[in-house]
Design a protein around this motif. Sequence first.
Motif, mmCIF file in Angstrom:
data_model
loop_
_atom_site.group_PDB
_atom_site.id
_atom_site.type_symbol
_atom_site.label_atom_id
_atom_site.label_comp_id
_atom_site.label_asym_id
_atom_site.label_seq_id
_atom_site.Cartn_x
_atom_site.Cartn_y
_atom_site.Cartn_z
ATOM 1 N N PRO A 101 0.833 -1.207 0.000
ATOM 2 C CA PRO A 101 0.000 0.000 0.000
ATOM 3 C C PRO A 101 0.863 1.252 0.000
ATOM 4 O O PRO A 101 1.935 1.282 0.605
ATOM 5 C CB PRO A 101 -0.787 -0.124 1.313
ATOM 6 C CG PRO A 101 0.084 -0.947 2.205
ATOM 7 C CD PRO A 101 0.785 -1.921 1.292
ATOM 8 N N GLN A 102 0.392 2.273 -0.683
ATOM 9 C CA GLN A 102 1.032 3.579 -0.627
ATOM 10 C C GLN A 102 0.394 4.343 0.528
ATOM 11 O O GLN A 102 -0.828 4.475 0.585
ATOM 12 C CB GLN A 102 0.843 4.327 -1.945
ATOM 13 C CG GLN A 102 1.235 3.524 -3.174
ATOM 14 C CD GLN A 102 2.667 3.024 -3.117
ATOM 15 O OE1 GLN A 102 3.603 3.809 -3.041
ATOM 16 N NE2 GLN A 102 2.845 1.714 -3.147
ATOM 17 N N LEU A 103 1.188 4.811 1.451
ATOM 18 C CA LEU A 103 0.673 5.482 2.636
ATOM 19 C C LEU A 103 0.654 6.982 2.395
ATOM 20 O O LEU A 103 1.687 7.584 2.103
ATOM 21 C CB LEU A 103 1.533 5.144 3.854
ATOM 22 C CG LEU A 103 1.729 3.645 4.123
ATOM 23 C CD1 LEU A 103 2.500 3.438 5.424
ATOM 24 C CD2 LEU A 103 0.399 2.900 4.177
ATOM 25 N N THR A 104 -0.514 7.577 2.494
ATOM 26 C CA THR A 104 -0.657 9.006 2.244
ATOM 27 C C THR A 104 -0.604 9.743 3.572
ATOM 28 O O THR A 104 -1.474 9.573 4.421
ATOM 29 C CB THR A 104 -1.979 9.309 1.524
ATOM 30 O OG1 THR A 104 -3.054 8.750 2.269
ATOM 31 C CG2 THR A 104 -1.980 8.714 0.143
ATOM 32 N N PHE A 105 0.414 10.556 3.729
ATOM 33 C CA PHE A 105 0.629 11.249 4.986
ATOM 34 C C PHE A 105 0.015 12.640 4.948
ATOM 35 O O PHE A 105 0.010 13.310 3.917
ATOM 36 C CB PHE A 105 2.126 11.355 5.278
ATOM 37 C CG PHE A 105 2.759 10.026 5.547
ATOM 38 C CD1 PHE A 105 2.779 9.504 6.825
ATOM 39 C CD2 PHE A 105 3.316 9.281 4.518
ATOM 40 C CE1 PHE A 105 3.350 8.272 7.079
ATOM 41 C CE2 PHE A 105 3.894 8.048 4.761
ATOM 42 C CZ PHE A 105 3.911 7.540 6.046
ATOM 43 N N ILE A 118 -5.338 6.043 3.638
ATOM 44 C CA ILE A 118 -5.394 7.382 4.223
ATOM 45 C C ILE A 118 -5.845 7.264 5.680
ATOM 46 O O ILE A 118 -6.155 6.177 6.163
ATOM 47 C CB ILE A 118 -6.349 8.319 3.445
ATOM 48 C CG1 ILE A 118 -7.812 7.879 3.633
ATOM 49 C CG2 ILE A 118 -5.995 8.381 1.969
ATOM 50 C CD1 ILE A 118 -8.822 8.943 3.242
ATOM 51 N N ASP A 119 -5.889 8.417 6.360
ATOM 52 C CA ASP A 119 -6.440 8.515 7.718
ATOM 53 C C ASP A 119 -5.751 7.529 8.657
ATOM 54 O O ASP A 119 -6.384 6.677 9.274
ATOM 55 C CB ASP A 119 -7.952 8.262 7.678
ATOM 56 C CG ASP A 119 -8.654 8.811 8.915
ATOM 57 O OD1 ASP A 119 -7.993 9.506 9.704
ATOM 58 O OD2 ASP A 119 -9.847 8.540 9.090
ATOM 59 N N MET A 120 -4.459 7.681 8.801
ATOM 60 C CA MET A 120 -3.659 6.645 9.453
ATOM 61 C C MET A 120 -3.257 6.950 10.889
ATOM 62 O O MET A 120 -2.413 6.258 11.439
ATOM 63 C CB MET A 120 -2.395 6.396 8.630
ATOM 64 C CG MET A 120 -2.670 5.937 7.222
ATOM 65 S SD MET A 120 -1.150 5.468 6.395
ATOM 66 C CE MET A 120 -0.159 6.935 6.648
ATOM 67 N N GLU A 121 -3.859 7.963 11.521
ATOM 68 C CA GLU A 121 -3.374 8.303 12.856
ATOM 69 C C GLU A 121 -3.502 7.144 13.839
ATOM 70 O O GLU A 121 -2.704 7.002 14.763
ATOM 71 C CB GLU A 121 -4.099 9.543 13.386
ATOM 72 C CG GLU A 121 -5.537 9.358 13.788
ATOM 73 C CD GLU A 121 -5.700 8.898 15.227
ATOM 74 O OE1 GLU A 121 -6.783 8.408 15.549
ATOM 75 O OE2 GLU A 121 -4.754 9.000 16.019
#
Length: 352
Positions: free
Chosen positions: A153-157, A258-261
């Motif tokens: 997965p590509q992690l969008t920060f 997305i929304d990885m907090e």
Amino acid sequence: MGEGAEAPFPNPHKAHRTLRHSKWIQPRIGTTEYKTALYERFPIIQTTGIKGDLTSEKLKEWLERARLINPKFFQHPNCLTITKGKRGASTKKLFLVKVNPNCPEAGPSNLVLIIKELPSKLAKWDTEMSNLSILQKYPKLRALGKPRDSSLPQLTFVEDFLSYQDGKGHQNYLTLIHAAKGESLEEMVTKDPQGPETLGAFKKLGEVLANFQKRFMTGKNCLLKGGDDINQCYTISHEDLHPGNVFFDQKTGLIYFIDMETMRRSLERKLPLLKDAIDLYFIPQYDWKLPHYDKAYNAFFRAYLDQLSTDPAIRLKIWTEFNEQKSRKAAEQARSRELLERIKSSLPPGKL
């Protein structure tokens, strides 16, 4: 430390407590040590100037003022749209900003920004901003934010932290995400729940989630590492995995998270392997009541299982444990709903 734990990761509240301690602050103000602690704990927050209820119209006006998007997209209604997306456990509101490259002619739109409103309670948004700031600085995850491997997965920060003032004069906080591409799986499964593109996207999610989890997997008696217990397999978990937090880019075949907090917690103490797969099933089915979801989810889980192991005995153990966990969680949710209904029925009208 118990099973699944690793070396301690920087505590997001430690810098806050340390910086508040005057005996520590006074001799260190202006030093590298102080600046590092401040940077780790507090991201820079930009004000939007928005006041009152947060709406798509106000966000559109702010985006035009901030010049984050080419001005031409504000010249015609067909050019830019802002719609609400499905929110998860750590989100108050979610807005998807899309532009139509062919405007003013009608045509398909591309996602360019995601704007998320953080929970209004101080403890929640404060912790979330800390978690996001820490995730941005975690090198093993940050490397996955650079598109290069479609098997992961590509992690969008989050790139920007923003604020606005609500109708009561309180500060509320937003995060701005630039990088997710494609279409959310929630949009895809809502639009065409059994279509080939939707099923293909869920299949791809199964593959990349399994690869991601295996990349960070630990556990002394882990079934997938030579042991005999799938519940002893631990990994980094998204912790709020649902179709609204996953995007698929048809052109590149890349999956974006997305929304990885919520992922921050499992950096210091990894979580059970099957947690994300369980969440991906229950949030749409039970929280959103998303119709016709089973076929898409089955496409995900078959690919997920295939990628975790090719050994039939191991696959059977994973499948059996998954169904047992699913049954337990369904029973728990049924009891919770029953309790909530009892509470509702016991309250006077208008008191809920």
